[in-house]
Write an enzyme that holds these catalytic residues in place. Structure first.
Site, short mmCIF file in Angstrom:
data_model
loop_
_atom_site.label_atom_id
_atom_site.label_comp_id
_atom_site.label_asym_id
_atom_site.label_seq_id
_atom_site.Cartn_x
_atom_site.Cartn_y
_atom_site.Cartn_z
N ASP A 80 0.85 -1.20 0.00
CA ASP A 80 0.00 0.00 0.00
C ASP A 80 0.89 1.25 0.00
O ASP A 80 1.87 1.32 0.75
CB ASP A 80 -0.87 -0.06 1.27
N HIS A 81 0.55 2.23 -0.80
CA HIS A 81 1.25 3.53 -0.82
C HIS A 81 2.77 3.41 -0.87
O HIS A 81 3.48 3.98 -0.02
CB HIS A 81 0.85 4.39 0.39
N ASP A 102 2.88 5.26 -5.20
CA ASP A 102 2.16 6.49 -4.90
C ASP A 102 3.07 7.69 -5.17
O ASP A 102 3.83 8.12 -4.30
CB ASP A 102 1.68 6.48 -3.45
N HIS A 178 -8.03 9.94 3.93
CA HIS A 178 -7.50 8.98 4.90
C HIS A 178 -7.82 9.40 6.33
O HIS A 178 -8.03 10.58 6.60
CB HIS A 178 -5.98 8.86 4.75
N GLY A 179 -7.83 8.43 7.23
CA GLY A 179 -7.95 8.73 8.65
C GLY A 179 -9.40 8.75 9.12
O GLY A 179 -10.33 8.45 8.38
N HIS A 208 -9.47 4.73 -1.97
CA HIS A 208 -8.73 4.81 -0.70
C HIS A 208 -9.56 5.64 0.28
O HIS A 208 -10.51 6.30 -0.10
CB HIS A 208 -7.38 5.51 -0.92
N GLY A 209 -9.13 5.61 1.53
CA GLY A 209 -9.78 6.47 2.54
C GLY A 209 -11.26 6.18 2.66
O GLY A 209 -12.08 7.08 2.81
N ALA A 210 -11.62 4.89 2.61
CA ALA A 210 -13.03 4.51 2.49
C ALA A 210 -13.65 4.02 3.80
O ALA A 210 -14.78 3.54 3.80
CB ALA A 210 -13.18 3.45 1.41
N SER A 211 -12.94 4.15 4.91
CA SER A 211 -13.51 3.67 6.18
C SER A 211 -14.81 4.38 6.51
O SER A 211 -15.00 5.55 6.18
CB SER A 211 -12.50 3.89 7.33
P1 13P Z 1 -8.98 4.71 5.81
O1 13P Z 1 -8.13 5.63 6.62
O2 13P Z 1 -10.26 5.37 5.40
O3 13P Z 1 -9.20 3.41 6.44
O4 13P Z 1 -8.19 4.45 4.42
C1 13P Z 1 -7.16 3.49 4.37
C2 13P Z 1 -6.41 3.52 3.09
O5 13P Z 1 -6.76 4.16 2.13
C3 13P Z 1 -5.20 2.70 3.04
O6 13P Z 1 -4.52 2.88 1.83
O1 G3H Z 2 -3.39 4.89 3.80
C1 G3H Z 2 -2.63 4.61 4.71
C2 G3H Z 2 -2.91 3.55 5.69
O2 G3H Z 2 -3.91 3.93 6.58
C3 G3H Z 2 -1.64 3.14 6.35
O3 G3H Z 2 -1.27 3.98 7.41
O4 G3H Z 2 1.16 4.42 7.01
O5 G3H Z 2 0.17 4.63 9.32
O6 G3H Z 2 0.46 2.38 8.27
P1 G3H Z 2 0.22 3.84 8.04
ZN ZN Z 3 -4.67 4.88 1.04
#
Ligand code: 13P
Ligand code: G3H
Ligand code: ZN
Length: 311
Positions: A80-81, A102, A178-179, A208-211
């Protein structure tokens, strides 16, 4: 079974559903994710950020995920990223089934150059590449829709980016962040823009950022907070509503990243245990409920994303 991310996303595209990509940092989170996938008979993408690799080490994480991938459902292992070329190359060497590059904070031309470089390394090993265009992080500080839109993905630019780079899936910015604090206004995705991107871009799209930042879990975090003196630690936290996620899937999103919801679930489980089992000092016992909360959270996502029963 360890399966390529490309295969998992191609099946999602044919079936019109999305597959959850869940971030892990350790054994407990990974086990909870895979248990949910097996129970739901769902394909799953288990992903690690550079932060996770820094925390646990690439060797430990890949060993744990490989073991999880012995389960009887398709499992992909994704970076990821990826920002540091060294980490991206190490992930490719270590058997990840896909990597994300990314370079979205760079100007268009530089993003193309960086992405193409990674596509070259990864494709040579049969590994697929997720790239990003448009900014996803940081938009939570912006209040008005027009301010936010300046960071959104431009559909024509996205199509050109894919043509120039040869990437296999594309993370786009259409209103998520995110977050746990995604917006000061009610989060609403730009579905018109997403539909246009989907019309022009033929590879799977990634959100992304879909929580969802479930308010029930947020409230549970406050249990006995007065006594502990830390009330409202997530006051004002807002996620992406399920209704928006459903619309996003109907309009072409095929991979959905979730990390914050798992972090909250883990913390709720841990906190409940510490409050309820005050005499316990066995780490295995202390983390058991965290695993259960994560398993329930992941199961709910698999239902929402439509991946349940697809394995
Ligand atoms: P959330 O912070 O919305 O869970 O997003 C996570 C994410 O995009 C990880 O790449
Ligand atoms: O999108 C990022 C994820 O939430 C990962 O976060 O870099 O703190 O592990 P992290
Ligand atoms: Zn992300």
């Amino acid at each position: 079974m360890l399966t390529t991310t490309k295969k998992i996303l191609a099946a999602a595209d044919r079936g019109g559903y999305a597959v959850g990509a869940f971030n892990t940092n350790n054994l407990e989170i990974t086990k909870a994710i895979i248990e949910a996938a097996v129970e739901a008979k769902s394909p799953v993408i288990i992903q690690t950020s550079e932060g996770a690799i820094g925390y646990a080490g690439l060797g430990y994480l890949t060993a744990i995920i490989r073991e999880a991938a012995r389960a009887p459902v398709p499992v992909a292992m994704h970076l990821d990223h990826g920002k540091d070329p060294k980490t991206i190359r190490a992930a490719i060497r270590s058997g990840y089934t896909s990597v994300m590059v990314d370079a979205s904070s760079l100007p268009f031309g530089k993003n193309v150059t960086e992405t193409k470089k990674v596509v070259g390394w990864a494709h040579a090993k049969g590994i697929s590449v997720e790239a990003e265009i448009g900014a996803i992080s940081g938009v939570e500080d912006l209040v008005s829709v027009s301010e936010r839109e300046a960071f959104f993905t431009d559909p024509e630019e996205a199509a050109e980016f894919v043509r120039l780079t040869g990437c296999d899936s594309l993370a786009i910015s259409v209103g998520t962040a995110h977050g746990a604090f995604k917006s000061k206004i009610k989060p609403k995705l730009d579905i018109g823009r997403l539909a246009e991107i989907d019309r022009l871009v033929k590879i799977p799209l990634v959100l992304h950022g879909a929580s969802g930042i479930p308010q029930g879990l947020v409230r549970r975090l406050d249990r006995e907070c007065e006594r502990l003196g830390d009330c409202g630690r997530l006051a004002g936290a807002v996620g992406i509503p399920d209704t928006e996620i459903r619309k996003a899937i109907r309009n072409g999103i095929r991979k959905i990243n979730v990390d914050s919801d798992l972090r909250i679930a883990f913390t709720v489980g841990l906190r409940d245990t510490i409050l309820d089992e005050r005499s316990s000092f066995d780490p295995r016992r202390l983390m058991r409920r965290s695993g259960e909360e994560i398993r329930k959270t992941v199961s709910a996502k698999m239902l929402l994303f439509g991946s349940s029963g697809r394995a």
